[in-house]
Design an enzyme around this catalytic site. Structure first.
Site, PDB file in Angstrom:
ATOM      1  N   HIS A 294       0.838  -1.207   0.000  1.00 33.16           N
ATOM      2  CA  HIS A 294       0.000   0.000   0.000  1.00 33.16           C
ATOM      3  C   HIS A 294       0.868   1.251   0.000  1.00 33.16           C
ATOM      4  O   HIS A 294       1.261   1.756   1.056  1.00 33.16           O
ATOM      5  CB  HIS A 294      -0.927  -0.025   1.222  1.00 33.16           C
ATOM      6  CG  HIS A 294      -1.992   1.034   1.208  1.00 33.16           C
ATOM      7  ND1 HIS A 294      -3.319   0.770   1.477  1.00 33.16           N
ATOM      8  CD2 HIS A 294      -1.936   2.353   0.938  1.00 33.16           C
ATOM      9  CE1 HIS A 294      -4.016   1.894   1.380  1.00 33.16           C
ATOM     10  NE2 HIS A 294      -3.194   2.877   1.062  1.00 33.16           N
TER      11      HIS A 294
ATOM     12  N   HIS B 139       1.126   4.948  -2.326  1.00 32.51           N
ATOM     13  CA  HIS B 139       0.621   5.775  -3.432  1.00 32.51           C
ATOM     14  C   HIS B 139       1.792   6.514  -4.081  1.00 32.51           C
ATOM     15  O   HIS B 139       2.543   7.205  -3.375  1.00 32.51           O
ATOM     16  CB  HIS B 139      -0.361   6.834  -2.917  1.00 32.51           C
ATOM     17  CG  HIS B 139      -1.600   6.263  -2.308  1.00 32.51           C
ATOM     18  ND1 HIS B 139      -2.787   6.149  -2.989  1.00 32.51           N
ATOM     19  CD2 HIS B 139      -1.847   5.772  -1.063  1.00 32.51           C
ATOM     20  CE1 HIS B 139      -3.708   5.630  -2.198  1.00 32.51           C
ATOM     21  NE2 HIS B 139      -3.165   5.381  -1.018  1.00 32.51           N
TER      22      HIS B 139
ATOM     23  N   GLY C 272      -9.682   7.718  -1.497  1.00 27.30           N
ATOM     24  CA  GLY C 272     -10.289   9.047  -1.370  1.00 27.30           C
ATOM     25  C   GLY C 272     -11.293   9.128  -0.239  1.00 27.30           C
ATOM     26  O   GLY C 272     -11.331   8.277   0.648  1.00 27.30           O
TER      27      GLY C 272
ATOM     28  N   HIS D 185      -9.924   1.162   0.055  1.00 22.63           N
ATOM     29  CA  HIS D 185      -9.723   1.931   1.294  1.00 22.63           C
ATOM     30  C   HIS D 185     -11.066   1.935   2.038  1.00 22.63           C
ATOM     31  O   HIS D 185     -12.047   2.465   1.518  1.00 22.63           O
ATOM     32  CB  HIS D 185      -9.375   3.380   0.994  1.00 22.63           C
ATOM     33  CG  HIS D 185      -7.969   3.607   0.540  1.00 22.63           C
ATOM     34  ND1 HIS D 185      -7.489   3.214  -0.677  1.00 22.63           N
ATOM     35  CD2 HIS D 185      -6.923   4.240   1.167  1.00 22.63           C
ATOM     36  CE1 HIS D 185      -6.223   3.581  -0.794  1.00 22.63           C
ATOM     37  NE2 HIS D 185      -5.848   4.199   0.306  1.00 22.63           N
TER      38      HIS D 185
ATOM     39  N   GLU E 165     -11.245   3.356   7.488  1.00 23.14           N
ATOM     40  CA  GLU E 165     -10.119   4.195   7.910  1.00 23.14           C
ATOM     41  C   GLU E 165     -10.660   5.208   8.913  1.00 23.14           C
ATOM     42  O   GLU E 165     -10.181   5.304  10.033  1.00 23.14           O
ATOM     43  CB  GLU E 165      -9.497   4.883   6.685  1.00 23.14           C
ATOM     44  CG  GLU E 165      -8.274   5.737   6.995  1.00 23.14           C
ATOM     45  CD  GLU E 165      -7.671   6.385   5.733  1.00 23.14           C
ATOM     46  OE1 GLU E 165      -8.243   6.222   4.637  1.00 23.14           O
ATOM     47  OE2 GLU E 165      -6.637   7.065   5.864  1.00 23.14           O
TER      48      GLU E 165
ATOM     49  N   ASP F   9       1.725   3.786   2.907  1.00 21.40           N
ATOM     50  CA  ASP F   9       0.687   4.692   2.407  1.00 21.40           C
ATOM     51  C   ASP F   9       1.316   5.830   1.589  1.00 21.40           C
ATOM     52  O   ASP F   9       1.345   5.758   0.370  1.00 21.40           O
ATOM     53  CB  ASP F   9      -0.181   5.248   3.548  1.00 21.40           C
ATOM     54  CG  ASP F   9      -1.600   5.581   3.072  1.00 21.40           C
ATOM     55  OD1 ASP F   9      -1.922   5.279   1.917  1.00 21.40           O
ATOM     56  OD2 ASP F   9      -2.383   6.148   3.871  1.00 21.40           O
ATOM     57  N   ASP F  10       1.833   6.863   2.261  1.00 23.28           N
ATOM     58  CA  ASP F  10       2.349   8.050   1.565  1.00 23.28           C
ATOM     59  C   ASP F  10       3.644   8.534   2.204  1.00 23.28           C
ATOM     60  O   ASP F  10       3.645   9.529   2.937  1.00 23.28           O
ATOM     61  CB  ASP F  10       1.303   9.178   1.657  1.00 23.28           C
ATOM     62  CG  ASP F  10      -0.011   8.759   1.051  1.00 23.28           C
ATOM     63  OD1 ASP F  10      -0.049   8.529  -0.162  1.00 23.28           O
ATOM     64  OD2 ASP F  10      -1.007   8.638   1.795  1.00 23.28           O
TER      65      ASP F  10
END
Ligand SMILES: [Zn+2]
Length: 361
Positions: A19, A21, A179, A206, A209, A287-288
């Protein structure tokens, strides 16, 4: 063990990230460089001020929507083929340097095409080409997921699903729904995602969350998710936990991200370890890393130092990552063997024998 020694050791572990992005992983120096070079009209060109727009800073209160807002500003820097390819190349190389050995990198072709109206197929091919080049150089196994955000209209979503199917021979292995889960439901996408699953794409959604266990149920039962992005709220409903276990749904958990979005208030409230101990297939991911200022090594350190993950549990989490990959069973078995050879040389517990490599049905 001293922190620095522990960090070095965690960095050396061969790791899996399911996971991550692309758009959340860009180096800050690259954002600055592209913005300056291509004269992109950002809210500010002052480095320290710009940092606040595209990264989470320590003084910021955790907030889901302000976290998502960082992606909107970043959309302006996808201004040329060179910019997009540089980003993809560096993101994969950064993962390789962190000893990620298998990466499923997700990207949103609509977001990448928006600044200049690039064709969806073109931007996707640019990402894939640059990503694979870095993968070869960095000796990392790489596949891609196409991300659709929940606010996408269905006609565009249909085009993205079609695109993912067309790009399967180039390494696209699945679809992701991402999103704003507070203001947009997932179920309108159900026919599209179910059809994509029937045609062989992996499905990750997703869910759970910031909204409740019901959204995890919806993702698994209505959209046919093989994997759930986050899923921290699944713990609110024991029936949903049973469902995850029964269907071998893999949870892609991301500790730092969950703290920064406010999905969890404090690290010691994170359900990661209790879920692992319940036998749910939890994995650890970034994730990011660009927005959050983290790496997969940092996430492992958080789990070890902050949650008390043992070495046996650590290899179990990595095993879950391999088993949860959208890869054919034979390749998963091969990865387990490769990882175990390294664990053995590092004196770490081996990944428990894989009795069963399933194909989700
Ligand atoms: Zn995500």
């Amino acid at each position: 063990m001293l922190f620095q020694q522990l960090r070095e050791k965690a960095k050396r572990y061969p790791k899996v990230d399911l996971h991550r992005h692309l758009e959340g992983s860009i180096r800050f120096s690259t954002i600055l460089d592209i913005a300056t070079r291509e004269r992109i009209p950002l809210p500010t060109h002052d480095p320290e001020e710009l940092r606040r727009y595209v990264q989470v800073n320590e003084k910021e209160l955790p907030d889901y929507h302000s976290f998502l807002g960082k992606f909107r500003i970043l959309r302006q820097i996808y201004s040329s083929r060179e910019a997009i390819q540089r980003i993809a190349y560096e993101v994969v190389l950064d993962a390789a340097k962190d000893n990620v050995r298998y990466l499923e990198l997700r990207f949103n072709p609509l977001a990448l095409s928006q600044a200049q109206g690039f064709p969806l197929l073109k931007v996707s091919e640019w990402v894939i080409e640059a990503g694979l080049k870095a993968a070869e150089e960095g000796k990392i196994r790489l596949n891609f997921l196409i991300t659709i955000t929940r606010d996408t209209d269905l006609e565009d979503a249909k085009k993205l699903v079609q695109l993912a199917l067309e790009l399967r021979s180039k390494g696209v292995v699945g679809l992701d729904l991402a999103g704003d889960e507070v203001n947009y439901r997932a179920y309108p996408f159900a026919p599209l995602f179910r059809d994509a699953r029937r045609k062989g794409l992996g499905i990750t959604i997703h869910a759970g969350e910031v909204t409740g266990a019901g959204s995890v149920y919806e993702a698994v039962e209505i959209l046919g998710a093989h994997r759930i992005g986050h899923g921290v709220k699944a713990v609110e409903d024991v029936n949903v936990l049973d469902l995850l276990k029964f269907k071998k749904v893999v949870l892609e958990m991301c500790l730092t991200s969950n703290l920064q979005t406010g999905a969890i208030k404090r690290l010691d409230e994170h359900p990661f370890l209790p879920l692992l101990r319940l036998g749910i297939l939890v994995t650890l991911n970034t994730d990011d890393p660009g927005i959050s200022g983290t790496s997969l090594t940092d996430e492992y350190l958080l789990a070890i130092r902050g949650l008390g993950l043992t070495q046996e549990e650590l290899t179990a989490v990595i095993r879950n990552g391999i088993l949860g990959a959208f890869l054919p069973p034979s390749e998963k078995v091969k990865l387990v063997e490769e990882f175990n050879r390294e664990f053995e040389s590092m004196g770490l517990p081996l990944i428990p024998r894989v009795e069963e490599v399933w194909i989700w049905r």
